[in-house]
Design a protein around this motif. Sequence first.
Motif, short mmCIF file in Angstrom:
data_model
loop_
_atom_site.label_atom_id
_atom_site.label_comp_id
_atom_site.label_asym_id
_atom_site.label_seq_id
_atom_site.Cartn_x
_atom_site.Cartn_y
_atom_site.Cartn_z
N GLU A 46 0.84 -1.20 0.00
CA GLU A 46 0.00 0.00 0.00
C GLU A 46 0.88 1.26 0.00
O GLU A 46 0.66 2.19 -0.78
N ILE A 47 1.89 1.26 0.84
CA ILE A 47 2.74 2.45 0.98
C ILE A 47 3.51 2.72 -0.32
O ILE A 47 3.61 3.86 -0.76
N GLU A 48 3.99 1.64 -0.94
CA GLU A 48 4.69 1.77 -2.22
C GLU A 48 3.76 2.41 -3.27
O GLU A 48 4.16 3.29 -4.03
N ALA A 49 2.51 1.94 -3.29
CA ALA A 49 1.54 2.46 -4.26
C ALA A 49 1.22 3.93 -3.98
O ALA A 49 1.01 4.72 -4.92
N VAL A 50 1.19 4.31 -2.72
CA VAL A 50 0.92 5.73 -2.38
C VAL A 50 2.08 6.60 -2.87
O VAL A 50 1.86 7.69 -3.43
N THR A 51 3.29 6.12 -2.70
CA THR A 51 4.46 6.88 -3.18
C THR A 51 4.36 7.11 -4.69
O THR A 51 4.66 8.19 -5.19
N TRP B 56 4.68 13.75 -5.63
CA TRP B 56 5.11 15.01 -5.00
C TRP B 56 5.19 14.93 -3.47
O TRP B 56 5.74 15.80 -2.81
N SER B 57 4.62 13.86 -2.89
CA SER B 57 4.49 13.83 -1.43
C SER B 57 5.80 13.44 -0.77
O SER B 57 6.59 12.67 -1.32
N SER B 58 6.03 13.95 0.43
CA SER B 58 7.25 13.58 1.16
C SER B 58 7.01 12.36 2.04
O SER B 58 7.95 11.74 2.53
N SER B 59 5.75 12.01 2.27
CA SER B 59 5.42 10.81 3.06
C SER B 59 3.95 10.51 2.84
O SER B 59 3.21 11.30 2.25
N TYR B 60 3.50 9.36 3.37
CA TYR B 60 2.07 9.00 3.28
C TYR B 60 1.23 10.06 3.99
O TYR B 60 0.24 10.58 3.46
N LEU B 61 1.66 10.41 5.22
CA LEU B 61 0.89 11.40 5.98
C LEU B 61 0.81 12.73 5.24
O LEU B 61 -0.20 13.44 5.30
N ASP B 62 1.88 13.06 4.52
CA ASP B 62 1.94 14.32 3.78
C ASP B 62 0.81 14.44 2.75
O ASP B 62 0.35 15.55 2.45
N VAL B 63 0.37 13.30 2.20
CA VAL B 63 -0.73 13.33 1.23
C VAL B 63 -1.97 13.91 1.90
O VAL B 63 -2.62 14.83 1.38
N TYR B 64 -2.29 13.39 3.08
CA TYR B 64 -3.46 13.89 3.80
C TYR B 64 -3.24 15.34 4.26
O TYR B 64 -4.15 16.16 4.26
N LEU C 190 5.65 4.35 10.10
CA LEU C 190 5.77 5.82 10.06
C LEU C 190 7.21 6.23 10.30
O LEU C 190 7.96 5.54 11.02
N SER C 191 7.59 7.38 9.76
CA SER C 191 8.89 7.96 10.07
C SER C 191 8.76 8.82 11.33
O SER C 191 7.64 9.16 11.76
N ASP C 192 9.90 9.19 11.91
CA ASP C 192 9.87 10.08 13.08
C ASP C 192 9.17 11.39 12.72
O ASP C 192 8.43 11.96 13.53
#
Length: 429
Positions: A235-240, A245-253, A271-273
Amino acid sequence: MNARTLHCGSVMHCLGNPASGGRLERFEKGALLVSADGYVEAVGPEEALLPGLDAEVVRHDGHVIVPGFIDCHVHFPQLDIIASFGEQLMDWLDRYAYPGEMRLADIEYARELADLFVDALLAYGTTSALVFATVHPHSAEVLFEAALEKDLRLIAGKVLMDRGAPEALLDTPESAYADSRALIERWHGRGRLGYAITPRFALTSSEAQLEQAGRLAAEYPDVWMHTHLAENDREIEAVTKAFPWSSSYLDVYDRYGLVRERSMFAHCLHLSDAERRRMAESGSAAAFCPSSNLFLGSGLYDLERMREAGVRTGLATDVGGGTCLSMLRTMGDAYKVLQLNGQVLAPAEALYLATLGAAEALGVDAHVGNFVPGKEADFVILDPAATRLSAHRDMHTTSLDERLFVLTTLGDDRHVAATAIKGTLHSQA
Ligand code: GUN
Ligand code: ZN
């Protein structure tokens, strides 16, 4: 039903997070005094509350009274596909979850399922929940109707999804906005109900739809936002890929204003720090779904790191990725997941995650979560001796904490003798 009621039994409830110095209050021979209109008036030792009291007395000898459980993330339509074999998240969605959710196009079917779900929550001792419906606006409607009838504290929303799923389950950015808005106006704040803007996850919403979700989140700041985050590697790979343009999954939201107070993100396993820091500073919260994370092979929640980062965590079943609506069993699963992660979940903290901690994560702790006077009297009467085996094991316990731990490991709906919604007992058959 005009009298105050004194419920006598062993009582346990959290006054704060035991992992950070908060107290778990325990009364071996305790009592909970409930006002005629269903609010907590007092909690303490029976011998201090009973003498001279003008109240109806209900005895729950041998039973343990705890606050009503709060499930921070669950899908009611997935009762149809709970316990489906052999897949991890992305294939499980295609093979089981989406086809199951299509059945709720039929409003009568959706109503039956909503009634079953609400009754099941009560049977398992869950009195508050944050719930996914399906994409169909009427699925949220029938769920709210069922919850209102039983006076559950329930937050829910119609799912927003306009891509990446079968055609029959897709809405559009415009209909997502209009339908959510109409549901908010009709249901949010009615009785104990609340609305959650519910984009399924980043992969099933176009950027135009996320923009509409953000528009709603800005227009209705006291409405919840509820979605999935960082559950599974594929899932995370597909979000990237989908959001280069996003810096992380959370960044999309975050880009669309969906990371804020009253945002609840289910899973948060990878999650990253920086993402944890952003969740903490924004006041958003995480739902820890141990049963689902084991069943779908998604990963291990890092409770310690989330706590250290200052992210609030509430416990959740995530049925049907999770395999049981029981929050007792979910506490037991949380213990096992944390064992695999080198962490020890004390029974006091498990109770916190399923009650006050979950209430804090959802921002409803002014109303529920423990027995502080003035709160709504939602509680569960637990029977440690409900089965022959658990009765035997209970005989060999030496403290209330140990009794609770045994219940989280051996218990389920059989151990819920009754569930009280604002003081009204719903006994199990
Ligand atoms: N991610 C997107 N949809 C779902 C769902 O229905 N269940 C789980 N566990 N994860 C999801
Ligand atoms: Zn989920």
